[in-house]
Scaffold this active site. Structure first.
Site, PDB file in Angstrom:
ATOM      1  N   SER A 287       4.840  -6.898  -1.471  1.00 42.17           N
ATOM      2  CA  SER A 287       4.408  -6.934  -0.073  1.00 42.17           C
ATOM      3  C   SER A 287       4.872  -8.247   0.564  1.00 42.17           C
ATOM      4  CB  SER A 287       2.885  -6.834  -0.016  1.00 42.17           C
ATOM      5  OG  SER A 287       2.484  -6.613   1.302  1.00 42.17           O
TER       6      SER A 287
ATOM      7  N   GLN B  61       0.931  -9.940  -6.242  1.00 37.20           N
ATOM      8  CA  GLN B  61       0.475 -11.332  -6.397  1.00 37.20           C
ATOM      9  C   GLN B  61       1.335 -12.102  -7.404  1.00 37.20           C
ATOM     10  OE1 GLN B  61      -1.672 -12.772  -4.464  1.00 37.20           O
ATOM     11  NE2 GLN B  61      -2.665 -11.014  -3.494  1.00 37.20           N
TER      12      GLN B  61
ATOM     13  N   THR C  36       0.852  -1.197   0.000  1.00 37.25           N
ATOM     14  CA  THR C  36       0.000   0.000   0.000  1.00 37.25           C
ATOM     15  C   THR C  36       0.883   1.242   0.000  1.00 37.25           C
ATOM     16  OG1 THR C  36      -1.788  -1.171   1.112  1.00 37.25           O
ATOM     17  CG2 THR C  36      -1.802   1.233   1.298  1.00 37.25           C
TER      18      THR C  36
ATOM     19  N   ASN D 114      -5.475 -10.002  -7.923  1.00 36.23           N
ATOM     20  CA  ASN D 114      -5.632 -10.646  -6.615  1.00 36.23           C
ATOM     21  C   ASN D 114      -6.983 -11.327  -6.431  1.00 36.23           C
ATOM     22  OD1 ASN D 114      -6.366  -7.779  -6.732  1.00 36.23           O
ATOM     23  ND2 ASN D 114      -7.029  -8.018  -4.620  1.00 36.23           N
TER      24      ASN D 114
ATOM     25  N   CYS E 185      -9.911  -7.221   1.239  1.00 35.62           N
ATOM     26  CA  CYS E 185     -10.045  -5.772   1.357  1.00 35.62           C
ATOM     27  C   CYS E 185     -11.439  -5.294   1.021  1.00 35.62           C
ATOM     28  CB  CYS E 185      -9.064  -5.061   0.423  1.00 35.62           C
ATOM     29  SG  CYS E 185      -7.413  -5.635   0.655  1.00 35.62           S
TER      30      CYS E 185
ATOM     31  N   HIS F 166       4.245 -10.071   3.170  1.00 33.51           N
ATOM     32  CA  HIS F 166       3.389 -11.132   3.738  1.00 33.51           C
ATOM     33  C   HIS F 166       2.633 -11.933   2.697  1.00 33.51           C
ATOM     34  CE1 HIS F 166      -0.698  -9.112   3.560  1.00 33.51           C
ATOM     35  NE2 HIS F 166       0.088  -8.094   3.312  1.00 33.51           N
TER      36      HIS F 166
HETATM   37  N1  PMP Z   1      -1.794  -5.000  -4.334  1.00 29.61           N
HETATM   38  C1  PMP Z   1      -2.347  -6.219  -4.428  1.00 29.61           C
HETATM   39  C2  PMP Z   1      -2.545  -6.837  -5.760  1.00 29.61           C
HETATM   40  C3  PMP Z   1      -2.727  -6.899  -3.257  1.00 29.61           C
HETATM   41  O1  PMP Z   1      -3.281  -8.116  -3.345  1.00 29.61           O
HETATM   42  C4  PMP Z   1      -2.505  -6.274  -1.993  1.00 29.61           C
HETATM   43  C5  PMP Z   1      -2.916  -6.959  -0.706  1.00 29.61           C
HETATM   44  N2  PMP Z   1      -4.240  -7.403  -0.678  1.00 29.61           N
HETATM   45  C6  PMP Z   1      -1.916  -5.005  -1.960  1.00 29.61           C
HETATM   46  C7  PMP Z   1      -1.571  -4.397  -3.152  1.00 29.61           C
HETATM   47  C8  PMP Z   1      -1.663  -4.259  -0.679  1.00 29.61           C
HETATM   48  O2  PMP Z   1      -0.726  -4.906   0.106  1.00 29.61           O
HETATM   49  P1  PMP Z   1      -0.573  -4.540   1.677  1.00 29.61           P
HETATM   50  O3  PMP Z   1      -1.954  -4.718   2.254  1.00 29.61           O
HETATM   51  O4  PMP Z   1       0.385  -5.520   2.187  1.00 29.61           O
HETATM   52  O5  PMP Z   1      -0.129  -3.141   1.752  1.00 29.61           O
END
Ligand code: PMP
Length: 378
Positions: free
Chosen positions: A196, A178, A70, A149, A320, A198
């Site tokens: 990211s 992803q 993010t 995603n 989300c 995690h």
């Molecule tokens: N981009 C994509 C394609 C994601 O799947 C995600 C996480 N759902 C994010 C950005 C954001 O990652 P984070 O929540 O770790 O900041």
């Protein structure tokens, strides 16, 4: 428990956690401190950066550590738009993007930039002909995710780079969250890439921004000048060392994992196809780590609860957006009917998912199917 929600987050790898704890115990020092211990921590930070560059076969790119994708997306998109605003005002995106991209682009629109959306094919890919028609000398920023995603479709990043060859002013940002650990990252012709930790068995609250040229963006976080003055704030060395490790493991495992997941995905698709009234939403050539399935007539939340009671953790569309009642824009853009969208669930796999899990999933699926089959639209 069967954990099939890895697109939302993955289990941290034990050795990644171990690195995090060890570095925290032994090298908790501020890498900006001039004393010996600070210098040691600084050296570790530098090693982590170099390791990521080596693992991902980067050349002159700069690796910047952030708190997650993010932040990386915000930094790249706002940073590039502000840096290039004297050359043009037009930004291009698509509704396929994650909110951490889409909402940044919409925020930039309220600041006076012109935002254009490129069309999406029914397979959920960027319509390249439409993209060409949107291009002009006023375009300064284009953003596109590598893998979606929600549905798992893979975007034609290299083809987009080809189109952009005639528009050298454009900053091209790729959200590769992803894609990391599943596909090679496309770096050629790409100006910035967000990752990211995690999502590939690293830790939450840890991200990376890879920048082709660090002078192409303006900082949006100001302060002590850490991370090449692009991301101020005391650097989290233990996190960043752990991230470098997670990236290396993800790359080491990538091909074997993708072979295994292709088989898991194939088996589940074949099994689902035997159930009237249930459909696969994900395109045939989507990444095998994401499988979106529709039960038209039933609500996705009801399905998630039913699977959860049986110990199977899945998601509606994406973690989300699943708390919002809004019909998912990504599925809508792909021309999927509202009843299919409302009845969709997402299974997502990772390194820990094995073919031996398929049987347990099938049993849970059959139980849920029996519970809801009267409601399914035929
Ligand atoms: N981009 C994509 C394609 C994601 O799947 C995600 C996480 N759902 C994010 C950005 C954001 O990652 P984070 O929540 O770790 O900041």
């Amino acid at each position: 428990m069967l954990y099939f929600d890895n697109a939302a987050t993955t289990q941290p790898d034990a050795s990644v956690l171990d690195s995090y704890v060890k570095v925290n115990q032994q090298f908790y020092f501020n890498p900006n401190s001039p004393h010996d211990k600070g210098v040691e921590a600084g050296r570790l930070l530098q090693q982590a950066r170099t390791q990521i560059k080596t693992t991902l076969q980067l050349q002159d790119e700069t690796v910047i550590f952030t708190s997650g994708a993010t932040e990386s997306n915000n930094m790249a998109l706002k940073g590039a738009a502000y840096q290039k605003k004297h050359f043009g005002r037009t930004l291009i995106t698509s509704v396929l993007e994650h909110p951490s991209v889409l909402e940044v682009m919409r925020a930039l629109e309220t600041e006076g930039f012109t935002l254009k959306y490129v069309n999406v094919t029914k397979e959920g890919r960027i319509d390249l002909e439409h993209l060409k028609s949107l291009m002009s000398s006023d375009v300064i920023l284009l953003t596109c995710m590598q893998v979606n995603n929600i549905m798992g479709q893979v975007q034609p990043i290299a083809e987009i780079v080809d189109i952009l060859k005639d528009y050298p002013k454009v900053h091209f940002h790729v959200d590769a969250v992803q894609a990391m650990g599943k596909f090679p990252l496309v770096t050629n012709g790409v100006d910035s890439i967000a990752l990211s930790g995690h999502k590939f068995n690293g830790l939450k609250g840890q991200g990376v921004l890879i920048l082709k040229n660090m002078h192409n963006i303006q900082p949006i976080i100001h302060g002590g000048g850490q991370e090449f003055a692009l991301r101020s704030g005391t650097v989290n060395v233990p996190m960043d060392v752990a991230c470098a490790k997670a990236i290396r493991l993800a790359e080491d495992h990538r091909q074997a994992m993708m072979r295994e997941l292709a088989e898991v995905n194939r088996q589940i698709r074949a099994f689902v196809a035997q159930h009237p009234g249930v459909y696969i939403n994900s395109p045939d050539d989507a990444s095998p780590h994401i499988l979106n399935i529709a039960f038209p007539g039933v609500r996705g939340e009801v399905l998630v609860n039913a699977f959860s009671k049986l110990g199977v953790m899945i998601s509606t569309t994406s973690a989300c957006s699943s708390k919002h009642a809004k019909v998912n824009e990504v599925l809508q853009a792909m021309g999927i009917s509202t009843s299919r969208i409302l009845g969709s669930i997402r299974l997502s796999f990772d390194y820990n998912t094995k073919q031996t899990d398929v049987k347990a999933f099938q049993q849970a699926f059959d139980t849920v199917y029996e519970e809801v089959k009267e409601l399914l639209e035929q």
